[in-house]
Scaffold this motif. Structure first.
Motif, PDB file in Angstrom:
ATOM      1  N   HIS A   1       4.691  -0.543  -8.964  1.00  0.00           N
ATOM      2  CA  HIS A   1       4.560  -1.856  -8.084  1.00  0.00           C
ATOM      3  C   HIS A   1       3.451  -2.464  -8.465  1.00  0.00           C
ATOM      4  CE1 HIS A   1       7.362  -0.232  -4.603  1.00  0.00           C
ATOM      5  NE2 HIS A   1       8.048  -0.965  -5.612  1.00  0.00           N
ATOM      6  N   PRO A   2       3.139  -3.770  -8.233  1.00  0.00           N
ATOM      7  CA  PRO A   2       1.994  -4.641  -8.529  1.00  0.00           C
ATOM      8  C   PRO A   2       0.848  -4.278  -7.998  1.00  0.00           C
ATOM      9  CG  PRO A   2       3.771  -5.818  -7.627  1.00  0.00           C
ATOM     10  CD  PRO A   2       4.181  -4.560  -7.358  1.00  0.00           C
ATOM     11  N   SER A   3      -0.302  -4.726  -8.721  1.00  0.00           N
ATOM     12  CA  SER A   3      -1.456  -4.117  -7.958  1.00  0.00           C
ATOM     13  C   SER A   3      -2.607  -5.374  -8.658  1.00  0.00           C
ATOM     14  CB  SER A   3      -2.001  -2.858  -8.291  1.00  0.00           C
ATOM     15  OG  SER A   3      -3.335  -2.674  -8.308  1.00  0.00           O
ATOM     16  N   THR A   4      -3.494  -5.743  -7.806  1.00  0.00           N
ATOM     17  CA  THR A   4      -4.746  -6.345  -8.271  1.00  0.00           C
ATOM     18  C   THR A   4      -6.008  -5.334  -8.352  1.00  0.00           C
ATOM     19  OG1 THR A   4      -4.113  -8.704  -7.444  1.00  0.00           O
ATOM     20  CG2 THR A   4      -6.368  -8.115  -8.099  1.00  0.00           C
ATOM     21  N   ARG A   5      -6.527  -5.010  -7.020  1.00  0.00           N
ATOM     22  CA  ARG A   5      -7.555  -3.954  -6.835  1.00  0.00           C
ATOM     23  C   ARG A   5      -7.484  -2.693  -7.646  1.00  0.00           C
ATOM     24  NH1 ARG A   5      -7.095  -7.881  -3.245  1.00  0.00           N
ATOM     25  NH2 ARG A   5      -5.106  -7.413  -3.507  1.00  0.00           N
ATOM     26  N   THR A   6      -6.215  -2.065  -7.524  1.00  0.00           N
ATOM     27  CA  THR A   6      -6.238  -0.600  -8.071  1.00  0.00           C
ATOM     28  C   THR A   6      -6.230  -0.586  -9.671  1.00  0.00           C
ATOM     29  OG1 THR A   6      -4.996   0.045  -5.994  1.00  0.00           O
ATOM     30  CG2 THR A   6      -4.827   1.306  -7.860  1.00  0.00           C
ATOM     31  N   ARG A   7      -5.258  -1.580 -10.115  1.00  0.00           N
ATOM     32  CA  ARG A   7      -5.362  -1.803 -11.430  1.00  0.00           C
ATOM     33  C   ARG A   7      -6.856  -2.222 -11.976  1.00  0.00           C
ATOM     34  NH1 ARG A   7      -3.089  -5.531 -15.980  1.00  0.00           N
ATOM     35  NH2 ARG A   7      -4.034  -4.689 -17.525  1.00  0.00           N
TER      36      ARG A   7
ATOM     37  N   VAL B   1      -7.058   6.746  -1.992  1.00  0.00           N
ATOM     38  CA  VAL B   1      -8.488   6.184  -2.637  1.00  0.00           C
ATOM     39  C   VAL B   1      -8.622   4.972  -1.993  1.00  0.00           C
ATOM     40  CG1 VAL B   1      -8.184   6.983  -4.998  1.00  0.00           C
ATOM     41  CG2 VAL B   1      -7.096   4.914  -4.339  1.00  0.00           C
ATOM     42  N   GLN B   2      -8.118   4.252  -1.307  1.00  0.00           N
ATOM     43  CA  GLN B   2      -8.324   3.152  -0.608  1.00  0.00           C
ATOM     44  C   GLN B   2      -9.111   3.703   0.749  1.00  0.00           C
ATOM     45  OE1 GLN B   2      -7.899  -0.512  -0.902  1.00  0.00           O
ATOM     46  NE2 GLN B   2      -9.522  -0.297   0.685  1.00  0.00           N
ATOM     47  N   SER B   3      -8.596   4.621   1.529  1.00  0.00           N
ATOM     48  CA  SER B   3      -9.234   4.963   2.924  1.00  0.00           C
ATOM     49  C   SER B   3     -10.397   5.799   2.615  1.00  0.00           C
ATOM     50  CB  SER B   3      -8.202   5.861   3.676  1.00  0.00           C
ATOM     51  OG  SER B   3      -7.607   6.933   3.051  1.00  0.00           O
TER      52      SER B   3
ATOM     53  N   HIS C   1      -9.862  -5.026   6.004  1.00  0.00           N
ATOM     54  CA  HIS C   1      -8.380  -4.914   5.505  1.00  0.00           C
ATOM     55  C   HIS C   1      -8.540  -4.683   4.080  1.00  0.00           C
ATOM     56  CE1 HIS C   1      -4.658  -7.029   4.538  1.00  0.00           C
ATOM     57  NE2 HIS C   1      -4.899  -7.767   5.528  1.00  0.00           N
ATOM     58  N   CYS C   2      -7.410  -3.760   3.538  1.00  0.00           N
ATOM     59  CA  CYS C   2      -7.655  -3.298   2.338  1.00  0.00           C
ATOM     60  C   CYS C   2      -7.026  -4.360   1.214  1.00  0.00           C
ATOM     61  CB  CYS C   2      -6.492  -2.119   2.033  1.00  0.00           C
ATOM     62  SG  CYS C   2      -4.738  -2.480   2.332  1.00  0.00           S
ATOM     63  N   LEU C   3      -6.483  -5.460   1.687  1.00  0.00           N
ATOM     64  CA  LEU C   3      -5.964  -6.553   0.791  1.00  0.00           C
ATOM     65  C   LEU C   3      -4.851  -6.066   0.045  1.00  0.00           C
ATOM     66  CD1 LEU C   3      -9.564  -8.328  -0.117  1.00  0.00           C
ATOM     67  CD2 LEU C   3      -7.910  -8.826   1.863  1.00  0.00           C
ATOM     68  N   PRO C   4      -4.057  -6.967  -0.297  1.00  0.00           N
ATOM     69  CA  PRO C   4      -3.994  -8.385  -0.254  1.00  0.00           C
ATOM     70  C   PRO C   4      -3.546  -8.751   1.224  1.00  0.00           C
ATOM     71  CG  PRO C   4      -1.913  -7.585  -1.090  1.00  0.00           C
ATOM     72  CD  PRO C   4      -2.800  -6.540  -1.192  1.00  0.00           C
ATOM     73  N   ALA C   5      -4.335  -9.880   1.892  1.00  0.00           N
ATOM     74  CA  ALA C   5      -4.155 -10.420   3.087  1.00  0.00           C
ATOM     75  C   ALA C   5      -3.249 -11.844   2.943  1.00  0.00           C
ATOM     76  CB  ALA C   5      -5.461 -10.723   3.541  1.00  0.00           C
TER      77      ALA C   5
END
Ligand code: CP
Length: 344
Positions: free
Chosen positions: A67-73, A150-152, A283-287
């Motif tokens: 699935h798509p990602s901005t932050r993780t990628r 990894v986010q939490s 907020h983990c984003l995307p919002a």
């Protein structure tokens, strides 16, 4: 009581984490998780002085995204670059997953080629199967139906930066508490000794089996789990207020019903009037602005969402270093000091 999850004592030997998977943070002791947070803090401080710290020269991370990602990628790729290594971004259609090669064969082959695998998968069982057959560390970059550790863990790192500790705090999750992000935050925070208050309509409350896991953490760490349908009651006691998008991959026709059910749980100025003084918004984003929260909340001085996004890179550097491992102390004294806990 499982003493491995009581308050940590001496700094753990992070070299013992080498080669382990990070499918979930729940298989790590509380002391190990705190050790990773400490290493992330050291790496962030080092980054401020010198962005290029080649601990992982010549090492490669494969990043598989269903699935798509901005932050993780971007954060994993930047982390590997700054550590002197390389990250490969692999999307469906660019490799033989899904359909043309089994998950097991993919895991075995990719393990022969790279030093670690990070994957974002729709189903947690896919990631588990990948880890079962991989011989290099597999890192969870979000499984839509379960966990985003990894986010939490980054959230815990960010809370420590702003409030000094996670232990003994109360975090509220307001809105879609059935979401994987609420599961992940609740599991991580209660493991680290922070209580959770989940405010949601009954149909979007955390699943009973997940509640049981969170309560088991609470028994070991001394935290508490409270469920409510009253968002004001939740924010009144919270040091940190989390929310998450009301939809992700849902079809358009399901969004209107989610909006109807969750609208009373929007984090907005009227709700924040009941918040504890000094509380932070995360907020983990995307919002989706104007849906789960208003501009006045996400852009407020008490919102720490951009630190939260930046910190993904710093926490993930710590994780990559610990799981891929460092063979010997770097000759550079500044790097050697940071790598001390990683050398066997
Ligand atoms: N928070 C998070 O994982 O963002 P991305 O979906 O952009 O990676």
């Amino acid at each position: 009581m499982d003493t491995s999850d009581t308050a940590p004592g001496a700094a753990p030997d992070l070299s013992a984490l080498r080669g382990r998977h990070f499918v979930t943070d729940q298989t790590y002791t509380r002391a190990e998780l705190v050790g990773l947070l400490d290493l992330a803090a050291a790496l962030k401080a080092l980054y401020r002085r010198r962005p290029f710290t080649p601990f992982l020269e010549g090492r490669t991370l494969a990043m598989i995204f269903e699935h798509p990602s901005t932050r993780t990628r971007i954060s994993f790729e930047a982390a590997m670059s700054e550590l002197g290594g390389h990250a490969q971004y692999l999307r469906p259609g660019e490799i033989h997953l899904p359909g043309h090669e089994t998950i097991a064969d993919t895991a075995r082959v990719v393990s022969r080629l790279v030093d670690a695998i990070m994957a974002r998968t729709a189903f947690h069982r896919t990631l588990v199967e990948l880890a079962e057959h991989a011989t290099v560390p597999v890192i969870n970059g979000l499984t839509d139906d379960y966990d985003h550790p990894v986010q939490s863990m980054t959230d815990a790192f960010t809370i420590r930066e702003h409030l000094g500790t996670v232990e003994g705090l109360t975090c509220a999750f307001v809105g879609k508490c059935s979401d994987a992000m609420c599961t992940s935050v609740s599991l991580t925070m209660t493991k680290l000794g922070s209580s959770m208050v989940l405010a949601a309509p009954p149909e979007e409350q955390m699943a009973p089996e997940t509640q049981a896991l969170v309560r088991a953490n609470c028994e070991r760490s001394g935290a508490e789990l409270t469920l409510t349908d009253d968002p004001q009651a939740a924010v009144r006691v919270a040091d940190v207020v989390f929310t998450v998008g009301w939809w992700w991959m849902q079809p358009e026709d399901e969004k209107e019903e989610l909006r109807r059910v969750l609208r009373p749980y929007q984090v907005n100025e009227a709700l924040w009037a009941h918040a504890k003084p000094g509380a932070k918004f995360m907020h983990c984003l995307p919002a989706v602005r104007g849906e789960e929260m208003t501009d006045g909340i996400i852009d407020a001085p008490f919102s720490i969402v951009l630190d939260e996004a930046e910190n993904r890179k710093h926490f993930q550097k710590a994780l990559l270093l610990a799981l891929i491992g460092v063979d010997e102390a770097p000759a550079d004294a500044e790097l050697a000091a940071v790598a001390e806990t990683l050398i066997p």
